[in-house]
Design a protein around this motif. Structure first.
Motif, PDB file in Angstrom:
ATOM      1  N   GLU A  29     -22.165  52.223  46.134  1.00 21.53           N
ATOM      2  CA  GLU A  29     -21.718  52.575  44.777  1.00 21.53           C
ATOM      3  C   GLU A  29     -22.850  53.225  43.988  1.00 21.53           C
ATOM      4  O   GLU A  29     -22.627  54.191  43.252  1.00 21.53           O
ATOM      5  CB  GLU A  29     -21.207  51.328  44.055  1.00 21.53           C
ATOM      6  N   MET A  30     -24.078  52.702  44.147  1.00 21.48           N
ATOM      7  CA  MET A  30     -25.232  53.319  43.483  1.00 21.48           C
ATOM      8  C   MET A  30     -25.423  54.753  43.970  1.00 21.48           C
ATOM      9  O   MET A  30     -25.642  55.668  43.169  1.00 21.48           O
ATOM     10  CB  MET A  30     -26.509  52.509  43.757  1.00 21.48           C
ATOM     11  N   ASP A  31     -25.343  54.959  45.288  1.00 20.42           N
ATOM     12  CA  ASP A  31     -25.482  56.301  45.856  1.00 20.42           C
ATOM     13  C   ASP A  31     -24.410  57.238  45.326  1.00 20.42           C
ATOM     14  O   ASP A  31     -24.685  58.386  44.978  1.00 20.42           O
ATOM     15  CB  ASP A  31     -25.416  56.257  47.386  1.00 20.42           C
ATOM     16  N   GLU A  32     -23.174  56.749  45.281  1.00 21.73           N
ATOM     17  CA  GLU A  32     -22.052  57.560  44.805  1.00 21.73           C
ATOM     18  C   GLU A  32     -22.262  58.009  43.358  1.00 21.73           C
ATOM     19  O   GLU A  32     -21.905  59.133  42.991  1.00 21.73           O
ATOM     20  CB  GLU A  32     -20.769  56.740  44.912  1.00 21.73           C
ATOM     21  N   MET A  33     -22.871  57.141  42.545  1.00 19.41           N
ATOM     22  CA  MET A  33     -23.104  57.463  41.145  1.00 19.41           C
ATOM     23  C   MET A  33     -24.423  58.206  40.923  1.00 19.41           C
ATOM     24  O   MET A  33     -24.676  58.707  39.830  1.00 19.41           O
ATOM     25  CB  MET A  33     -23.079  56.176  40.311  1.00 19.41           C
ATOM     26  N   GLY A  34     -25.268  58.276  41.953  1.00 15.41           N
ATOM     27  CA  GLY A  34     -26.559  58.931  41.819  1.00 15.41           C
ATOM     28  C   GLY A  34     -27.542  58.106  41.005  1.00 15.41           C
ATOM     29  O   GLY A  34     -28.442  58.647  40.383  1.00 15.41           O
ATOM     30  N   TRP A  35     -27.377  56.780  41.027  1.00 12.64           N
ATOM     31  CA  TRP A  35     -28.233  55.890  40.255  1.00 12.64           C
ATOM     32  C   TRP A  35     -29.311  55.285  41.136  1.00 12.64           C
ATOM     33  O   TRP A  35     -29.138  55.107  42.331  1.00 12.64           O
ATOM     34  CB  TRP A  35     -27.416  54.768  39.629  1.00 12.64           C
ATOM     35  N   TYR A  36     -30.441  54.936  40.505  1.00 14.80           N
ATOM     36  CA  TYR A  36     -31.563  54.313  41.201  1.00 14.80           C
ATOM     37  C   TYR A  36     -31.690  52.829  40.860  1.00 14.80           C
ATOM     38  O   TYR A  36     -32.475  52.120  41.464  1.00 14.80           O
ATOM     39  CB  TYR A  36     -32.867  55.035  40.842  1.00 14.80           C
ATOM     40  N   SER A  37     -30.919  52.388  39.882  1.00 12.03           N
ATOM     41  CA  SER A  37     -30.942  50.987  39.453  1.00 12.03           C
ATOM     42  C   SER A  37     -29.592  50.347  39.748  1.00 12.03           C
ATOM     43  O   SER A  37     -28.555  50.993  39.634  1.00 12.03           O
ATOM     44  CB  SER A  37     -31.227  50.885  37.953  1.00 12.03           C
ATOM     45  N   ARG A  38     -29.616  49.082  40.099  1.00 11.42           N
ATOM     46  CA  ARG A  38     -28.386  48.331  40.418  1.00 11.42           C
ATOM     47  C   ARG A  38     -27.850  47.721  39.124  1.00 11.42           C
ATOM     48  O   ARG A  38     -28.414  46.796  38.569  1.00 11.42           O
ATOM     49  CB  ARG A  38     -28.709  47.235  41.429  1.00 11.42           C
ATOM     50  N   ALA A  68     -25.336  34.917  24.621  1.00 10.91           N
ATOM     51  CA  ALA A  68     -25.559  33.608  25.241  1.00 10.91           C
ATOM     52  C   ALA A  68     -27.027  33.195  25.131  1.00 10.91           C
ATOM     53  O   ALA A  68     -27.917  33.961  25.486  1.00 10.91           O
ATOM     54  CB  ALA A  68     -25.153  33.643  26.710  1.00 10.91           C
ATOM     55  N   ASN A  69     -27.265  31.986  24.639  1.00  9.46           N
ATOM     56  CA  ASN A  69     -28.637  31.496  24.503  1.00  9.46           C
ATOM     57  C   ASN A  69     -29.346  31.391  25.849  1.00  9.46           C
ATOM     58  O   ASN A  69     -30.543  31.646  25.944  1.00  9.46           O
ATOM     59  CB  ASN A  69     -28.662  30.136  23.812  1.00  9.46           C
ATOM     60  N   LYS A  70     -28.631  30.996  26.884  1.00 10.16           N
ATOM     61  CA  LYS A  70     -29.254  30.789  28.197  1.00 10.16           C
ATOM     62  C   LYS A  70     -29.452  32.082  28.978  1.00 10.16           C
ATOM     63  O   LYS A  70     -30.168  32.094  29.980  1.00 10.16           O
ATOM     64  CB  LYS A  70     -28.420  29.819  29.029  1.00 10.16           C
ATOM     65  N   MET A  71     -28.791  33.174  28.557  1.00 13.54           N
ATOM     66  CA  MET A  71     -28.950  34.452  29.256  1.00 13.54           C
ATOM     67  C   MET A  71     -28.660  35.577  28.273  1.00 13.54           C
ATOM     68  O   MET A  71     -27.544  36.080  28.175  1.00 13.54           O
ATOM     69  CB  MET A  71     -28.034  34.553  30.472  1.00 13.54           C
ATOM     70  N   SER A  72     -29.678  35.974  27.529  1.00 14.93           N
ATOM     71  CA  SER A  72     -29.486  37.000  26.509  1.00 14.93           C
ATOM     72  C   SER A  72     -29.390  38.403  27.091  1.00 14.93           C
ATOM     73  O   SER A  72     -28.937  39.319  26.428  1.00 14.93           O
ATOM     74  CB  SER A  72     -30.601  36.919  25.469  1.00 14.93           C
ATOM     75  N   VAL A  73     -29.831  38.556  28.348  1.00 10.27           N
ATOM     76  CA  VAL A  73     -29.754  39.855  29.033  1.00 10.27           C
ATOM     77  C   VAL A  73     -29.307  39.639  30.469  1.00 10.27           C
ATOM     78  O   VAL A  73     -29.837  38.769  31.165  1.00 10.27           O
ATOM     79  CB  VAL A  73     -31.128  40.569  29.041  1.00 10.27           C
ATOM     80  N   ILE A  74     -28.331  40.430  30.908  1.00 13.59           N
ATOM     81  CA  ILE A  74     -28.002  40.506  32.332  1.00 13.59           C
ATOM     82  C   ILE A  74     -28.724  41.762  32.810  1.00 13.59           C
ATOM     83  O   ILE A  74     -28.327  42.886  32.503  1.00 13.59           O
ATOM     84  CB  ILE A  74     -26.486  40.616  32.554  1.00 13.59           C
ATOM     85  N   PRO A  75     -29.847  41.609  33.530  1.00 14.45           N
ATOM     86  CA  PRO A  75     -30.719  42.741  33.833  1.00 14.45           C
ATOM     87  C   PRO A  75     -30.186  43.637  34.948  1.00 14.45           C
ATOM     88  O   PRO A  75     -29.329  43.230  35.741  1.00 14.45           O
ATOM     89  CB  PRO A  75     -32.020  42.064  34.276  1.00 14.45           C
ATOM     90  N   VAL A  76     -30.713  44.852  35.017  1.00 10.31           N
ATOM     91  CA  VAL A  76     -30.426  45.743  36.137  1.00 10.31           C
ATOM     92  C   VAL A  76     -31.193  45.240  37.360  1.00 10.31           C
ATOM     93  O   VAL A  76     -32.112  44.424  37.245  1.00 10.31           O
ATOM     94  CB  VAL A  76     -30.822  47.206  35.826  1.00 10.31           C
ATOM     95  N   ASN A  77     -30.800  45.732  38.522  1.00 14.87           N
ATOM     96  CA  ASN A  77     -31.464  45.460  39.793  1.00 14.87           C
ATOM     97  C   ASN A  77     -31.362  44.013  40.252  1.00 14.87           C
ATOM     98  O   ASN A  77     -32.228  43.515  40.956  1.00 14.87           O
ATOM     99  CB  ASN A  77     -32.927  45.910  39.782  1.00 14.87           C
ATOM    100  N   GLY A  78     -30.279  43.345  39.890  1.00 16.79           N
ATOM    101  CA  GLY A  78     -30.057  41.992  40.379  1.00 16.79           C
ATOM    102  C   GLY A  78     -29.374  42.013  41.744  1.00 16.79           C
ATOM    103  O   GLY A  78     -29.185  43.051  42.333  1.00 16.79           O
ATOM    104  N   ARG A  79     -29.029  40.848  42.207  1.00 14.85           N
ATOM    105  CA  ARG A  79     -28.286  40.590  43.437  1.00 14.85           C
ATOM    106  C   ARG A  79     -29.197  40.125  44.522  1.00 14.85           C
ATOM    107  O   ARG A  79     -30.153  40.510  44.943  1.00 14.85           O
ATOM    108  CB  ARG A  79     -27.473  41.772  43.907  1.00 14.85           C
TER     109      ARG A  79
END
Length: 79
Positions: A29-38, A68-79
């Motif tokens: 999916e990243m390749d299809e979109m031409g993205w370098y970040s997940r 959310a106090n416990k997770m204020s950011v869902i960051p890129v490049n996870g998994r």
């Protein structure tokens, strides 16, 4: 000329939907979109989804900020 009500349009589309899970884009999916970040993806029970992008041209992934106090950011490049 009047500005378009993007928030109203988005509300009509997503109001009342239920989140199924949070995932990240796959390598293909990243390749299809031409993205370098997940990017994180919010997937709803009807299989519709939301992905944060760095800009409105879709040039790369973007983080999702939350109230959310416990997770204020869902960051890129996870998994």
């Amino acid at each position: 000329m009047a500005m378009r009500d993007w928030s109203g349009d988005a509300t009509k589309i997503f109001k009342g939907k239920t989140v199924s899970h949070i995932d990240y884009l796959t390598d293909s999916e990243m390749d299809e979109m031409g993205w370098y970040s997940r990017a994180p993806v919010i997937v709803f029970t009807d299989n519709s989804w939301i992905i944060a992008s760095a800009d409105d041209e879709g040039n790369d992934a973007g983080a999702l900020f939350t109230s959310a106090n416990k997770m204020s950011v869902i960051p890129v490049n996870g998994r």
